[in-house]
Design an enzyme around this catalytic site. Structure first.
Site, PDB file in Angstrom:
ATOM      1  N   CYS A 129       0.329  -1.133   0.111  1.00  0.00           N
ATOM      2  CA  CYS A 129       0.197  -0.083   0.033  1.00  0.00           C
ATOM      3  C   CYS A 129       1.168   1.171  -0.073  1.00  0.00           C
ATOM      4  O   CYS A 129       1.821   1.556   0.888  1.00  0.00           O
ATOM      5  CB  CYS A 129      -0.737   0.481   1.176  1.00  0.00           C
ATOM      6  SG  CYS A 129      -1.600   1.713   1.282  1.00  0.00           S
ATOM      7  N   TYR A 270      -4.595   5.084  -9.517  1.00  0.00           N
ATOM      8  CA  TYR A 270      -6.077   4.079  -9.031  1.00  0.00           C
ATOM      9  C   TYR A 270      -6.935   4.807 -10.063  1.00  0.00           C
ATOM     10  O   TYR A 270      -8.242   3.508 -10.621  1.00  0.00           O
ATOM     11  CB  TYR A 270      -6.218   4.548  -8.090  1.00  0.00           C
ATOM     12  CG  TYR A 270      -5.423   3.496  -6.519  1.00  0.00           C
ATOM     13  CD1 TYR A 270      -5.661   2.463  -6.971  1.00  0.00           C
ATOM     14  CD2 TYR A 270      -4.169   4.410  -6.438  1.00  0.00           C
ATOM     15  CE1 TYR A 270      -4.866   1.457  -5.458  1.00  0.00           C
ATOM     16  CE2 TYR A 270      -3.219   4.029  -5.969  1.00  0.00           C
ATOM     17  CZ  TYR A 270      -3.499   2.570  -5.206  1.00  0.00           C
ATOM     18  OH  TYR A 270      -2.942   1.406  -4.303  1.00  0.00           O
TER      19      TYR A 270
END
Length: 418
Positions: A129, A270
């Site tokens: 992440c 994203y």
């Protein structure tokens, strides 16, 4: 994250055709075909991979050497498309026209009293992440690795964050998935549910936890790195604690950079990868590369975003850039250019990576596994590509000469080793 399929489906026939190939729609006739079918079933049953062998055998008997019939292809395509959109709407909530909207953090800020008494804190992270990575970088640069304990989760097969029972043994300070050192839970969701009143939202990393009160302190990455930069946890006297990643005179510049970097790059990759329409993807990819082009130009005359000083804005940009060619370029379809094609951006990434404390927070294998082997809707086969050469430790450790852009060092900074 979405559950991955455990059984691969083979649609293309073997290069070796069966000796008896009944026509599609024609029933089996005679004992020879029946015996052949029974033999295939028996052979398949004795195989270690029964589902794949059965499907392969069935496919050969139905359409032989030919490709699957168009009706089957069409049916699978319609079904997969519907299932994909259903999963993506859960994984990546979107607004019209299919543009990804990142959900707001449920615990967006660190309560003020923790700034006066930052004790009993525990950090939860995951190595793939980028949002958790920025917290690990600041924790390392500020010399808080001993004062702020950490538990490292890993993506489970079902997409949840899980803690291994036994930590992988490694030498040095390399970060690896670990057991839950604060609560002994097996999943991050279990940790969140320990808080007073429970919790039924998204269990995300990074997450700052109060081990004494059993309470979530904050799960918004930028709030956490601002907090770690501004407080002295555990009476830390390491010289790195004197490093200020957000000096008052640069606060305005840092905020301005973040307003550019977050929507177009940090979240922009994203928006490309999780786009659910062509229009949404086109808009996101244009914004992403237009912004990268502008920063590439800026870095031609500036060592860091705010001049000679490494700041929180650089940390936030770095954790996206270090993943760009590893994952985003391929998996998220950010394909217009690779990071290595940007001479200044790549050199800038190398410059920051070569700070020893930063390099120790980077686990490239875990990053690639976390993206390619977990994001099932984007990579159904779960096949992980080979790591690009330019993303290896050896390449990132090469001389970059960006120090010549520094006119002076304005604060104590762990210098990169060129």
């Amino acid at each position: 994250m979405i559950h991955m399929m455990s059984t691969p489906v083979t649609l293309l026939p073997s290069s070796t055709p069966p000796q008896h190939r009944p026509l599609s729609g024609v029933p089996f006739r005679g004992t020879t075909n029946r015996r052949q079918f029974s033999t295939l079933i028996a052979l398949s049953s004795s195989s270690k991979d029964i589902p794949e062998d059965l499907l392969t055998a069935a496919g050969r008997l139905v359409w032989g050497r030919g490709l699957p019939p168009q009706t089957l292809v069409s049916a699978v395509r319609v079904g997969w498309s519907a299932a994909w959109h259903l999963m993506m709407r859960q994984l990546a909530p979107s607004s019209a026209p299919g543009s990804y909207d990142r959900p707001a953090s449920a615990f967006p800020s660190v309560p003020h009293h923790y700034k006066r008494n930052p004790s009993h804190l525990h950090l939860y992270v995951a190595l793939p992440c980028p949002w958790a990575h920025r917290v690990l970088v600041v924790r390392a640069l500020k010399g808080l690795t001993s004062a702020l304990p950490v538990s490292v989760a890993a993506p489970g097969f079902d997409g949840s964050w899980r803690f291994p029972v036994i930590e992988k043994s490694t030498s040095g300070d390399e970060l690896n998935p670990s057991p839950d050192r604060a609560n002994g839970c097996s999943t991050l969701r279990e940790v969140y549910s320990l808080r007073r009143g429970g919790y039924d939202g998204r269990s995300t990393v990074p997450m700052l936890w109060d081990s004494e009160k059993k309470e979530v302190v904050c799960n918004e990455s930028y709030s956490i790195i601002e907090f770690l930069n501004s407080v002295d946890i555990g009476g830390n006297i390491d010289r790195s604690s004197q490093l200020d990643l957000c000096p008052p005179e640069l606060k305005k510049q840092i905020d301005e950079w973040n307003r550019v970097i977050y929507p177009n790059i940090n979240n922009g990759v994203y928006k490309c990868g999780f786009a659910q329409s062509q229009e949404a993807y086109d808009n996101a990819v244009n914004d992403l590369f237009n912004t990268l082009d502008k920063i590439e130009s800026h870095l031609s005359t500036s060592r860091f975003l705010c001049g000679d000083v490494l700041t929180l804005a650089d940390v936030c940009l770095f954790t996206t850039l270090i993943r760009f060619d590893l994952a985003y370029n391929v998996l998220f379809k950010c394909t217009k250019k690779k990071l290595v094609e940007y001479s200044n951006l790549y050199g800038y990434t190398c410059d920051i990576y070569q700070i020893p404390e930063v390099a120790r927070t980077c686990n490239f294998e875990a990053i690639m596994d976390g993206y390619f082997c977990t994001l099932f809707p984007l990579n159904p086969g779960g096949i992980r590509p080979v790591m690009p050469s330019a993303c290896s430790h050896d390449f990132l450790s090469k001389t970059h000469d960006r120090q010549v852009l520094s006119s002076r060092i304005k604060q104590p900074l762990p210098m990169s080793e060129s």
